[in-house]
Scaffold this motif. Structure first.
Motif, short mmCIF file in Angstrom:
data_model
loop_
_atom_site.label_atom_id
_atom_site.label_comp_id
_atom_site.label_asym_id
_atom_site.label_seq_id
_atom_site.Cartn_x
_atom_site.Cartn_y
_atom_site.Cartn_z
N TRP A 112 0.81 -1.22 0.00
CA TRP A 112 0.00 0.00 0.00
C TRP A 112 0.84 1.27 0.00
N VAL A 170 -2.13 -7.07 -2.54
CA VAL A 170 -2.42 -5.64 -2.41
C VAL A 170 -2.02 -4.90 -3.68
N VAL A 173 -4.60 -5.19 -6.68
CA VAL A 173 -5.96 -4.64 -6.59
C VAL A 173 -6.21 -3.71 -7.77
N VAL A 196 -9.53 -3.03 -0.59
CA VAL A 196 -8.26 -3.76 -0.69
C VAL A 196 -8.33 -5.10 0.05
#
Length: 281
Positions: A112, A170, A173, A196
């Motif tokens: 992220w 992640v 996504v 997510v």
């Protein structure tokens, strides 16, 4: 003439709509599932048959299914096999659970936040190529020869296998979903929780399954650290006395426990990802 009143024609019967399936229910074809299970049973029987043939008169020193089953029954009667299996299972479950729990936040941060990825990914990739056997001398020096050292080795194997899958989940996504959530006014915490996390769940279960395999494969190495019980320890002791039947019992025990745990993870994954479209198998 008498006045006649036309009677209204009866209305046609209204078709009753079919009852809708409950929300979230997924119809799964029973035929392919039954065929797959039957194929699995036949494959197991064929494997045991090939083992029996391979342990025939020409194969000196290789025990067949019969002697291995007899040895397993003997170890089961005196409680040795059950005790060793429980000890190994406890070590694997502890190390795997801790490794998976630690891999989820680390992998999520790496995927992220670019800064976290730059800081953590080189270290993850560095330790991923270091075999667990190379960590054993270090754990003995730092943690001694008790249970923490064994669990640490298993923890590292599970963590390093799972963190990469979570990270890739992640990163994978769909960016369109994230942008759409931002347009609707969602902030980063809400996007992460509602977009997510659900999209990463399948990757998490894949990583957990890989980490479980790594934990079991590291068990024998972990039980080299002055263990007194466990399937790996029992196999190492049997090696000293050329007790092949006990070695095979340990192999079958580890494989059976690992397979059962993997099936449980698959069942949990299906429940957690019931929303996901699946290819019919």
């Amino acid at each position: 003439m008498p006045r006649t009143t036309a009677r209204p024609s009866p209305s046609p019967p209204t078709a009753v709509p079919p009852r809708a399936a409950p929300a979230g229910a997924v119809r799964r074809p029973r035929g392919p599932v039954t065929a797959a299970r039957l194929t699995g049973v036949l494959s197991l029987a064929a494997g045991i048959g090939l083992w029996h043939l391979a342990a025939g008169p020409g194969a000196v020193g290789v025990p067949g299914p019969g002697p291995v089953a007899a040895r397993g029954a003997e170890l089961l009667r005196d409680g040795t096999l059950a005790t060793d299996a429980l000890v190994s299972l406890r070590r694997v479950l502890t190390g795997w659970a801790l490794g998976t729990a630690a891999a989820i936040p680390v992998g999520a941060l790496m995927g992220w936040y670019p800064l976290a990825r730059a800081l953590l990914e080189p270290w993850v990739q560095f330790f991923r190529v270091v075999p667990p056997l190379a960590i054993i001398p270090l754990t003995i020096v730092l943690l001694g020869i008790d249970e923490p050292a064994k669990i640490t080795v298993i923890f590292l194997a599970a963590f390093l296998s799972t963190v990469v899958s979570v990270f890739q989940g992640v990163v994978a996504v769909d960016r369109t979903l994230v942008d759409a959530a931002r347009v609707l006014g969602a902030r980063d915490p809400g996007i992460f929780v509602r977009v997510v996390v659900p999209a990463t769940v399948p990757f998490l279960f894949v990583g957990a399954r890989v980490g479980l395999g790594a934990a079991w494969s590291t068990l024998v190495a972990a039980e080299l650290i002055a263990a007194q019980q466990g399937l790996g320890y029992r196999m190492q002791q049997a090696q000293l006395y050329y007790d092949l039947e006990t070695i095979f019992v340990g192999i079958v025990g580890i494989g059976t426990l690992g397979l059962l745990m993997d099936r449980l993870l698959i069942a949990a994954e299906r429940r957690a990802t019931v929303w996901q479209e699946r290819r019919a198998v």
